[in-house]
Design a protein around this motif. Sequence first.
Motif, mmCIF file in Angstrom:
data_model
loop_
_atom_site.group_PDB
_atom_site.id
_atom_site.type_symbol
_atom_site.label_atom_id
_atom_site.label_comp_id
_atom_site.label_asym_id
_atom_site.label_seq_id
_atom_site.Cartn_x
_atom_site.Cartn_y
_atom_site.Cartn_z
ATOM 1 N N ILE A 45 0.029 10.282 -6.816
ATOM 2 C CA ILE A 45 0.069 11.520 -6.026
ATOM 3 C C ILE A 45 -0.781 11.581 -4.847
ATOM 4 C CG2 ILE A 45 -1.845 12.670 -7.094
ATOM 5 C CD1 ILE A 45 0.242 15.085 -7.901
ATOM 6 N N THR A 46 -1.531 10.855 -4.736
ATOM 7 C CA THR A 46 -2.575 10.599 -3.411
ATOM 8 C C THR A 46 -1.917 9.627 -2.411
ATOM 9 O OG1 THR A 46 -3.858 8.911 -4.512
ATOM 10 C CG2 THR A 46 -4.644 11.446 -4.807
ATOM 11 N N SER A 47 -0.777 9.001 -2.843
ATOM 12 C CA SER A 47 -0.318 8.278 -1.945
ATOM 13 C C SER A 47 -1.276 6.916 -1.616
ATOM 14 C CB SER A 47 0.423 8.510 -0.773
ATOM 15 O OG SER A 47 1.659 9.581 -1.167
ATOM 16 N N SER A 48 -2.018 6.309 -2.536
ATOM 17 C CA SER A 48 -2.909 5.504 -2.318
ATOM 18 C C SER A 48 -2.164 4.112 -1.776
ATOM 19 C CB SER A 48 -3.734 5.070 -3.387
ATOM 20 O OG SER A 48 -4.520 6.284 -3.797
ATOM 21 N N PRO A 49 -2.845 3.237 -1.059
ATOM 22 C CA PRO A 49 -2.277 2.039 -0.763
ATOM 23 C C PRO A 49 -1.781 1.244 -1.657
ATOM 24 C CG PRO A 49 -4.372 2.351 0.643
ATOM 25 C CD PRO A 49 -4.179 3.356 -0.471
ATOM 26 N N SER A 50 -0.742 0.563 -1.670
ATOM 27 C CA SER A 50 0.002 -0.317 -2.585
ATOM 28 C C SER A 50 -0.916 -1.547 -3.100
ATOM 29 C CB SER A 50 1.530 -0.441 -2.397
ATOM 30 O OG SER A 50 1.300 -1.562 -1.427
ATOM 31 N N LEU A 51 -0.419 -2.034 -4.218
ATOM 32 C CA LEU A 51 -1.146 -3.283 -4.682
ATOM 33 C C LEU A 51 -0.870 -4.379 -3.679
ATOM 34 C CD1 LEU A 51 -1.051 -3.372 -8.401
ATOM 35 C CD2 LEU A 51 -2.815 -3.060 -7.100
ATOM 36 N N GLU A 52 0.423 -4.454 -3.106
ATOM 37 C CA GLU A 52 1.155 -5.426 -2.049
ATOM 38 C C GLU A 52 0.214 -5.458 -0.888
ATOM 39 O OE1 GLU A 52 4.242 -4.541 -4.857
ATOM 40 O OE2 GLU A 52 2.884 -3.109 -3.814
ATOM 41 N N LEU A 53 -0.291 -4.074 -0.314
ATOM 42 C CA LEU A 53 -0.924 -4.189 0.908
ATOM 43 C C LEU A 53 -2.285 -4.656 0.686
ATOM 44 C CD1 LEU A 53 -0.081 -0.727 2.373
ATOM 45 C CD2 LEU A 53 0.913 -2.984 3.083
ATOM 46 N N LYS A 54 -3.094 -4.102 -0.513
ATOM 47 C CA LYS A 54 -4.223 -4.697 -1.085
ATOM 48 C C LYS A 54 -4.265 -6.045 -1.106
ATOM 49 C CE LYS A 54 -5.688 -0.301 -3.032
ATOM 50 N NZ LYS A 54 -5.982 0.543 -4.246
ATOM 51 N N ASN A 55 -3.453 -6.852 -1.523
ATOM 52 C CA ASN A 55 -3.284 -8.297 -1.521
ATOM 53 C C ASN A 55 -3.604 -8.774 -0.336
ATOM 54 O OD1 ASN A 55 -3.467 -8.073 -4.382
ATOM 55 N ND2 ASN A 55 -1.320 -8.337 -4.618
ATOM 56 N N GLU A 56 -2.977 -8.270 0.868
ATOM 57 C CA GLU A 56 -2.754 -9.037 2.094
ATOM 58 C C GLU A 56 -4.133 -9.051 2.969
ATOM 59 O OE1 GLU A 56 0.279 -7.755 4.647
ATOM 60 O OE2 GLU A 56 1.790 -7.881 3.139
ATOM 61 N N LEU A 57 -4.918 -7.925 2.647
ATOM 62 C CA LEU A 57 -6.509 -7.815 3.151
ATOM 63 C C LEU A 57 -7.324 -7.050 2.689
ATOM 64 C CD1 LEU A 57 -6.470 -4.876 4.991
ATOM 65 C CD2 LEU A 57 -5.024 -6.145 6.569
ATOM 66 N N LEU A 58 -8.588 -6.839 2.616
ATOM 67 C CA LEU A 58 -9.467 -6.247 1.915
ATOM 68 C C LEU A 58 -9.438 -4.652 2.253
ATOM 69 C CD1 LEU A 58 -12.631 -8.498 2.064
ATOM 70 C CD2 LEU A 58 -11.122 -7.971 0.275
ATOM 71 N N TYR A 59 -9.142 -3.570 1.282
ATOM 72 C CA TYR A 59 -9.372 -2.516 1.245
ATOM 73 C C TYR A 59 -10.444 -2.157 0.583
ATOM 74 C CZ TYR A 59 -4.760 -1.717 2.965
ATOM 75 O OH TYR A 59 -3.526 -1.612 3.888
ATOM 76 N N HIS A 60 -11.414 -0.848 0.895
ATOM 77 C CA HIS A 60 -12.549 -0.605 0.391
ATOM 78 C C HIS A 60 -12.677 0.856 0.104
ATOM 79 C CE1 HIS A 60 -14.362 -4.335 1.515
ATOM 80 N NE2 HIS A 60 -13.906 -4.330 2.658
ATOM 81 N N LEU A 61 -13.067 1.206 -1.006
ATOM 82 C CA LEU A 61 -13.454 2.552 -1.613
ATOM 83 C C LEU A 61 -12.602 3.360 -1.830
ATOM 84 C CD1 LEU A 61 -16.040 3.990 1.123
ATOM 85 C CD2 LEU A 61 -16.446 2.549 -0.972
#
Length: 312
Positions: A45-61
């Motif tokens: 519901i918050t449209s958070s970045p997908s796991l696929e994106l997070k696996n490509e580079l570092l996402y914080h918080l």
Amino acid sequence: MNKVIVVCGPTASGKTQFAHLLAKKNNGEIVNADSMQLYKSLPIITSSPSLELKNELLYHLYNFLDINSEYSVAKYAQIAAEKIKEISTRKKLPILVGGSGMYINSLIKGFSYIPDIEPEVRAQVRSLQQSLDSNEFFELLKKTDPVIVNVLNAQDSQRVARAYEVFLQTGKSILYYQKSNTKLLEGFSFRAILLLPDRQFLYSMCNNRLEQMFKKGVVEEVKSLLNEKCNINALAMKSLGVKEIISYLENRISKDEAMEIAKTRTRQYAKRQVTWFKNQLQEKDIIEFSNYEEYEKILTMVSPPGFEPGTT
């Protein structure tokens, strides 16, 4: 100076994809600046970045906060500033991404330190606010803090409640605390990019996002929150769409009605965000587009004409 790129704009404007490509091209890492994407129980519901994106580079918080927790602007600024400093120390480019204007301003301009509000005081204020209409509650604030009412209006329910709870907790107007300013990122320069779709196209993007959320299981996501005995008054429960889905789950409206009401509220919120970013974010590069083809062209360019990532 150390540099921070800010990718901001209204909800559904394509910030996540744009920032991801920008980070990949410029040795960057993403730092969240969306108040609702902090919560771990609301990825859909918050449209958070997908796991696929997070696996490509570092996402914080992203998606780390308990659903019943609350985060003040000051607390966010402190943890985000430390993360940005850490990223810079590793010779990476911090890219701040989100639509929460107060979060972004707290890092660019600094923030006012306001004492934490006790849970009992906050619960008392919210209970009182729910028992009164907006004008009655505003009149109550006027009696306790007559100065603050000159800078607020009765319909801004969240800020009115905030002002009232600060006065109850401290005995002082919130304006007293807002006179001071704490800046945590001295020695950093910021370059802001505002993604600004055409109004009608933005509204269609909002509608499409809501439809995709329902297909991805957002009803089940909200149902899980209720099963976990989440505090219905928690800040996270104010995420766009939660209220409408709860009404559907309680059989007060249909699923289609829930979606349509959520679409309307999302469009209204996007409109307010556009106004805020246009008026409150002083220095920025604006990228305008009016359809998906233009947006896709922007993505292929990654760094728009006239913009050199990392410059001041």
